[in-house]
Design a protein around this motif. Structure first.
Motif, mmCIF file in Angstrom:
data_model
loop_
_atom_site.group_PDB
_atom_site.id
_atom_site.type_symbol
_atom_site.label_atom_id
_atom_site.label_comp_id
_atom_site.label_asym_id
_atom_site.label_seq_id
_atom_site.Cartn_x
_atom_site.Cartn_y
_atom_site.Cartn_z
ATOM 1 N N TYR A 48 2.987 -47.987 38.602
ATOM 2 C CA TYR A 48 3.096 -46.699 39.297
ATOM 3 C C TYR A 48 2.350 -45.587 38.554
ATOM 4 O O TYR A 48 1.709 -44.736 39.180
ATOM 5 C CB TYR A 48 4.561 -46.306 39.510
ATOM 6 C CG TYR A 48 5.169 -46.936 40.732
ATOM 7 C CD1 TYR A 48 4.738 -46.583 42.011
ATOM 8 C CD2 TYR A 48 6.178 -47.882 40.616
ATOM 9 C CE1 TYR A 48 5.299 -47.156 43.141
ATOM 10 C CE2 TYR A 48 6.742 -48.465 41.749
ATOM 11 C CZ TYR A 48 6.296 -48.095 43.008
ATOM 12 O OH TYR A 48 6.840 -48.672 44.125
ATOM 13 N N ARG A 49 2.402 -45.598 37.224
ATOM 14 C CA ARG A 49 1.666 -44.592 36.443
ATOM 15 C C ARG A 49 0.164 -44.744 36.659
ATOM 16 O O ARG A 49 -0.552 -43.761 36.862
ATOM 17 C CB ARG A 49 1.999 -44.700 34.954
ATOM 18 C CG ARG A 49 3.301 -44.031 34.563
ATOM 19 C CD ARG A 49 3.430 -43.882 33.058
ATOM 20 N NE ARG A 49 3.374 -45.147 32.332
ATOM 21 C CZ ARG A 49 4.424 -45.946 32.122
ATOM 22 N NH1 ARG A 49 5.618 -45.614 32.579
ATOM 23 N NH2 ARG A 49 4.293 -47.066 31.445
ATOM 24 N N ARG A 50 -0.305 -45.989 36.631
ATOM 25 C CA ARG A 50 -1.741 -46.232 36.835
ATOM 26 C C ARG A 50 -2.156 -45.890 38.264
ATOM 27 O O ARG A 50 -3.237 -45.335 38.480
ATOM 28 C CB ARG A 50 -2.112 -47.686 36.525
ATOM 29 C CG ARG A 50 -1.848 -48.150 35.111
ATOM 30 C CD ARG A 50 -2.436 -47.214 34.049
ATOM 31 N NE ARG A 50 -2.056 -47.629 32.728
ATOM 32 C CZ ARG A 50 -1.014 -47.155 32.045
ATOM 33 N NH1 ARG A 50 -0.236 -46.233 32.554
ATOM 34 N NH2 ARG A 50 -0.751 -47.580 30.834
ATOM 35 N N LEU A 51 -1.307 -46.186 39.238
ATOM 36 C CA LEU A 51 -1.601 -45.816 40.628
ATOM 37 C C LEU A 51 -1.735 -44.303 40.757
ATOM 38 O O LEU A 51 -2.652 -43.800 41.414
ATOM 39 C CB LEU A 51 -0.509 -46.338 41.568
ATOM 40 C CG LEU A 51 -0.451 -47.849 41.764
ATOM 41 C CD1 LEU A 51 0.815 -48.245 42.515
ATOM 42 C CD2 LEU A 51 -1.689 -48.368 42.473
ATOM 43 N N ASP A 52 -0.838 -43.565 40.108
ATOM 44 C CA ASP A 52 -0.907 -42.099 40.125
ATOM 45 C C ASP A 52 -2.207 -41.606 39.489
ATOM 46 O O ASP A 52 -2.869 -40.710 40.015
ATOM 47 C CB ASP A 52 0.291 -41.479 39.409
ATOM 48 C CG ASP A 52 1.579 -41.574 40.205
ATOM 49 O OD1 ASP A 52 1.519 -41.818 41.427
ATOM 50 O OD2 ASP A 52 2.649 -41.410 39.592
ATOM 51 N N ASP A 53 -2.572 -42.202 38.351
ATOM 52 C CA ASP A 53 -3.820 -41.815 37.677
ATOM 53 C C ASP A 53 -5.029 -42.061 38.576
ATOM 54 O O ASP A 53 -5.921 -41.214 38.685
ATOM 55 C CB ASP A 53 -4.000 -42.597 36.367
ATOM 56 C CG ASP A 53 -2.959 -42.264 35.316
ATOM 57 O OD1 ASP A 53 -2.321 -41.192 35.416
ATOM 58 O OD2 ASP A 53 -2.778 -43.084 34.394
ATOM 59 N N ARG A 55 -5.077 -42.297 41.878
ATOM 60 C CA ARG A 55 -5.061 -41.380 43.021
ATOM 61 C C ARG A 55 -5.522 -39.988 42.608
ATOM 62 O O ARG A 55 -6.249 -39.327 43.339
ATOM 63 C CB ARG A 55 -3.678 -41.315 43.650
ATOM 64 C CG ARG A 55 -3.368 -42.548 44.486
ATOM 65 C CD ARG A 55 -2.082 -42.430 45.215
ATOM 66 N NE ARG A 55 -1.069 -41.829 44.359
ATOM 67 C CZ ARG A 55 0.035 -41.272 44.775
ATOM 68 N NH1 ARG A 55 0.303 -41.217 46.043
ATOM 69 N NH2 ARG A 55 0.911 -40.760 43.943
ATOM 70 N N GLU A 56 -5.111 -39.520 41.433
ATOM 71 C CA GLU A 56 -5.531 -38.204 40.938
ATOM 72 C C GLU A 56 -7.042 -38.118 40.787
ATOM 73 O O GLU A 56 -7.629 -37.060 41.010
ATOM 74 C CB GLU A 56 -4.874 -37.903 39.587
ATOM 75 C CG GLU A 56 -3.468 -37.406 39.683
ATOM 76 C CD GLU A 56 -2.894 -37.066 38.310
ATOM 77 O OE1 GLU A 56 -3.680 -36.708 37.396
ATOM 78 O OE2 GLU A 56 -1.673 -37.154 38.165
ATOM 79 N N GLU A 62 -3.326 -44.065 49.223
ATOM 80 C CA GLU A 62 -2.012 -44.587 49.589
ATOM 81 C C GLU A 62 -1.951 -44.657 51.112
ATOM 82 O O GLU A 62 -2.372 -43.726 51.786
ATOM 83 C CB GLU A 62 -0.954 -43.625 49.047
ATOM 84 C CG GLU A 62 0.456 -44.055 49.293
ATOM 85 C CD GLU A 62 1.428 -43.049 48.680
ATOM 86 O OE1 GLU A 62 1.487 -42.957 47.450
ATOM 87 O OE2 GLU A 62 2.093 -42.367 49.458
ATOM 88 N N TYR A 77 -1.490 -49.683 48.662
ATOM 89 C CA TYR A 77 -2.573 -48.955 48.007
ATOM 90 C C TYR A 77 -3.873 -49.717 48.188
ATOM 91 O O TYR A 77 -3.898 -50.946 48.137
ATOM 92 C CB TYR A 77 -2.265 -48.791 46.513
ATOM 93 C CG TYR A 77 -0.972 -48.070 46.288
ATOM 94 C CD1 TYR A 77 -0.952 -46.686 46.181
ATOM 95 C CD2 TYR A 77 0.236 -48.759 46.228
ATOM 96 C CE1 TYR A 77 0.244 -46.007 46.004
ATOM 97 C CE2 TYR A 77 1.433 -48.086 46.048
ATOM 98 C CZ TYR A 77 1.424 -46.719 45.948
ATOM 99 O OH TYR A 77 2.616 -46.050 45.773
#
Length: 114
Positions: A48-53, A55-56, A62, A77
């Motif tokens: 989840y942290r890597r997915l957020d990174d 996406r940023e 998503e 994703y």
């Protein structure tokens, strides 16, 4: 995303094997965080942290898909990354990110350009 990431941000991100696996796997088909956790052999919080990174930085999108078995929906994703190019120039390194666009995005761009 309002601003393109810089070379250092992208370099640090791509240094992570979990990020590389997420990009590779989601380029083939959209996947849930649970599936990615299994494919990456990483914990869900890490994924989840890597997915957020990702996406940023605008390298991942998503999507919400219907779940016919559960009768609800699920989040998957997919990468929208086509290519990352880093060039050596007189004043340093330059970064160019080419992203995939789907037909709806291309149509929107066409209409807005008229």
């Amino acid at each position: 995303m309002s601003e393109e990431p810089d070379v250092e941000t992208i370099g640090t991100l791509l240094e992570d094997p979990t990020v590389r696996t997420i990009l590779t796997q989601t380029s083939q088909e959209p996947m849930s965080a649970t599936t990615l956790s299994d494919r990456c052999d990483a914990s869900k919080p890490t994924v989840y942290r890597r997915l957020d990174d990702l996406r940023e930085c605008g390298l991942l999108v998503e999507q919400t898909k219907p779940d016919p078995e559960g009768g609800h929906h699920r989040t998957v994703y997919a990468t929208n990354l086509e290519r990352i190019t880093i060039e050596l120039e007189d004043d340093g390194l330059s970064l160019r990110i080419d992203r995939r666009t789907d037909i709806a995005d291309r149509f929107t761009d066409l209409i807005e350009g008229i």
